[in-house]
Design a protein around this motif. Sequence first.
Motif, PDB file in Angstrom:
ATOM      1  N   LEU A 289       0.821  -1.207   0.000  1.00 48.86           N
ATOM      2  CA  LEU A 289       0.000   0.000   0.000  1.00 48.86           C
ATOM      3  C   LEU A 289       0.858   1.261   0.000  1.00 48.86           C
ATOM      4  O   LEU A 289       1.924   1.303   0.626  1.00 48.86           O
ATOM      5  CB  LEU A 289      -0.904   0.022   1.231  1.00 48.86           C
ATOM      6  CG  LEU A 289      -2.265  -0.675   1.122  1.00 48.86           C
ATOM      7  CD1 LEU A 289      -3.004  -0.568   2.447  1.00 48.86           C
ATOM      8  CD2 LEU A 289      -3.101  -0.070   0.002  1.00 48.86           C
ATOM      9  N   PRO A 290       0.430   2.332  -0.665  1.00 45.88           N
ATOM     10  CA  PRO A 290       1.132   3.621  -0.581  1.00 45.88           C
ATOM     11  C   PRO A 290       1.092   4.159   0.849  1.00 45.88           C
ATOM     12  O   PRO A 290       0.202   3.839   1.633  1.00 45.88           O
ATOM     13  CB  PRO A 290       0.346   4.515  -1.542  1.00 45.88           C
ATOM     14  CG  PRO A 290      -0.386   3.574  -2.447  1.00 45.88           C
ATOM     15  CD  PRO A 290      -0.678   2.359  -1.614  1.00 45.88           C
ATOM     16  N   ALA A 291       2.059   4.981   1.163  1.00 46.47           N
ATOM     17  CA  ALA A 291       2.191   5.497   2.536  1.00 46.47           C
ATOM     18  C   ALA A 291       0.947   6.259   2.964  1.00 46.47           C
ATOM     19  O   ALA A 291       0.525   6.179   4.123  1.00 46.47           O
ATOM     20  CB  ALA A 291       3.423   6.392   2.632  1.00 46.47           C
ATOM     21  N   ALA A 292       0.327   6.998   2.039  1.00 42.74           N
ATOM     22  CA  ALA A 292      -0.834   7.814   2.405  1.00 42.74           C
ATOM     23  C   ALA A 292      -2.030   6.965   2.809  1.00 42.74           C
ATOM     24  O   ALA A 292      -2.905   7.423   3.547  1.00 42.74           O
ATOM     25  CB  ALA A 292      -1.214   8.725   1.245  1.00 42.74           C
ATOM     26  N   GLN A 293      -2.090   5.713   2.349  1.00 39.79           N
ATOM     27  CA  GLN A 293      -3.254   4.873   2.625  1.00 39.79           C
ATOM     28  C   GLN A 293      -2.967   3.771   3.658  1.00 39.79           C
ATOM     29  O   GLN A 293      -3.888   3.052   4.040  1.00 39.79           O
ATOM     30  CB  GLN A 293      -3.731   4.219   1.324  1.00 39.79           C
ATOM     31  CG  GLN A 293      -4.060   5.213   0.221  1.00 39.79           C
ATOM     32  CD  GLN A 293      -4.398   4.511  -1.081  1.00 39.79           C
ATOM     33  OE1 GLN A 293      -4.665   3.329  -1.118  1.00 39.79           O
ATOM     34  NE2 GLN A 293      -4.386   5.282  -2.188  1.00 39.79           N
ATOM     35  N   SER A 294      -1.724   3.634   4.027  1.00 42.61           N
ATOM     36  CA  SER A 294      -1.360   2.471   4.843  1.00 42.61           C
ATOM     37  C   SER A 294      -1.702   2.632   6.320  1.00 42.61           C
ATOM     38  O   SER A 294      -1.896   1.632   7.017  1.00 42.61           O
ATOM     39  CB  SER A 294       0.133   2.180   4.696  1.00 42.61           C
ATOM     40  OG  SER A 294       0.904   3.261   5.201  1.00 42.61           O
ATOM     41  N   ASP A 295      -1.784   3.891   6.829  1.00 44.36           N
ATOM     42  CA  ASP A 295      -1.989   4.063   8.266  1.00 44.36           C
ATOM     43  C   ASP A 295      -3.315   3.468   8.727  1.00 44.36           C
ATOM     44  O   ASP A 295      -3.384   2.732   9.709  1.00 44.36           O
ATOM     45  CB  ASP A 295      -1.919   5.547   8.637  1.00 44.36           C
ATOM     46  CG  ASP A 295      -0.488   6.054   8.696  1.00 44.36           C
ATOM     47  OD1 ASP A 295       0.434   5.204   8.740  1.00 44.36           O
ATOM     48  OD2 ASP A 295      -0.293   7.286   8.680  1.00 44.36           O
ATOM     49  N   GLY A 296      -4.377   3.794   8.002  1.00 47.34           N
ATOM     50  CA  GLY A 296      -5.680   3.264   8.386  1.00 47.34           C
ATOM     51  C   GLY A 296      -5.739   1.752   8.279  1.00 47.34           C
ATOM     52  O   GLY A 296      -6.265   1.062   9.158  1.00 47.34           O
TER      53      GLY A 296
END
Length: 619
Positions: A289-296
């Motif tokens: 996953l890209p970093a912007a979407q991985s946190d959730g």
Amino acid sequence: MPVILRKLLACGLLLWASLHAMSGVAQERGLQSITSAEVARGDWQTMRAPADGWQPVSIPDFINGRWPGFDGVVWYRLQWEQADAEQPTALTLEYINMAGAVYVNGILVGRDANLVEPLSRAWKTPRFFVLEPPVLKAGHNTLLIRVSGLTTYGPGIGEVSVGAVDAARALYEHYLARRVDGLRFVFAVDATLGVFFIMLWLMRRREVAFGWYGLSTLIWLGWQANFIVTSTWPFASNHTWAVINACFLPLFAGTFTMFVLRFCERRWPRAEFAMWVGIALGIAFLLLLPAAQSDGYRVQLIIASGLLATAANVLLLVLAWRGKRIEPRVLSVVALLNVLAAVHDILTLQRIVFLANDYYADATAFANTLGIAAVLAWRYARNLDRIEHFNVKLQHDVDAARSELADNLQRQHEVEMTHARIGERLNLVRDLHDGLGGSLTGSIAAIEHAPQKLSVPYLLKLLRDLRDELRLIVDTSAYDPQSSGSFGEQLVPLRHRMTRLLDAKGVVCRWSPAGLDTLHLPSAQALDVLRFLQEALTNSLKHSGATEVDVAVQYETGVLTVAVTDNGSGVGAEPSTGAGMQSMQARARRLGGEFHIESAPGRTRVAIHNALAGRLPVR
């Protein structure tokens, strides 16, 4: 409930009470807790507090509850009244999450190394400062705390206390023991326990359950490191660290589930395969996953992993109390603690319960240690009892077997003695028949054929031959191979008589004995060797017309060689057809050797090779 379960539960309650009692004691020793403050957002690059935008908050405070998804800098402003600035005063902070700087009355009193990415990972570290003039002022004092935080880690600050130095230090040491030292201790225990159980599995491959437990414990260390390390090394940012760290939790949940199944003696191949496929896909998806979407997604993966581990603990509870084994029931107490800790941590991670920025799953690892130690102690005590009972039974069986073996050996000895006596008698009968009987028959036939021609010398010769035959039988029958005497000693009488007879006929006889002092033969074998020599020498004396005879009797490395060589006329075209030759062949076979004859005018040799090889006992 078994006694051991009650003791484990009591220890857990006592440990929980001791961990939560220190803060109240510290408050009673002269500390002032600052429970209200103001908060405002700041900028990553500036080290000055903002002039406006302040909002009232309560301490402890979590930024996510106010500004969800916020990664950045916030400032906290706290105030207290100091009656006497000359009196030493200490400031204690439970934690700053993630990194921060502390100012008292505008003067910097402490800060973390990195206040921008990669942030210092100081979120579990308590702070302690001793304040004196000019930092400390009489009357109104202002505390500013700059917090650099990431929404992933629940940024904010913990409890803040000011007051007497000794009381503040005691509270700081309590925070340090609970939030830092305790975690390091549990980390060391988990590492030791994981290596121990892996080694146990390597030495006893059938202990599959403990192998899975050791593996799950070592994997748990990867997740637990998140609460201990203070930098992002070897990664460049906290985001990368968080992604890699999150991969350990589903792996732990999977290996711990395998431990539960094997420990409860269950195998569910399809469910296990589906679980591992799901874990592999979940980890792969997180890494891609890209970093912007991985946190959730990472948070959801952590929650799913926690639910899987919780389900494994619930399964352990169910299987333990459905079965009758004591070991799963012991661990079921720990499983209950794990379930409670997992529920608390999931609620804390989702900020549903804002009790404190504490996670208890790492603390229950120590309870796991106690549970596994109790299981091992129970198994060791049970196996020790089995060994003791087995030793008693084994000793009884050994005594019975020894008694039975002694009886069997006694009976076998009696049978062997009987067989030996019969064998000796048969040998004696055979030798009397072959030797003395043949001589008597020949002498009687000679006397009956021409009694009127018998002279006194001829009769004396017949009697001497009969005497020699009888003496040979008596000598070999009286020979005891177990005594100190050797076969070389028994050869002496035959050598003396035959040498004297050969000398009387003008035949030169040379003997070459070797190694006979170490040779001890049973009576039957000794008689066969002597009979062979007697027959060969008699042939040389009576039939060959030889003037020289060489006799070799040699024993070396368990092999006996007997050879008689003369310079006579030979034994004819078919040497093996005579009765004497057949007798020598039979004796060679009984001795386990090979009979050889070489005959030519001027040289005749009869011999036994490789006799006795492997047929004698080691003395």
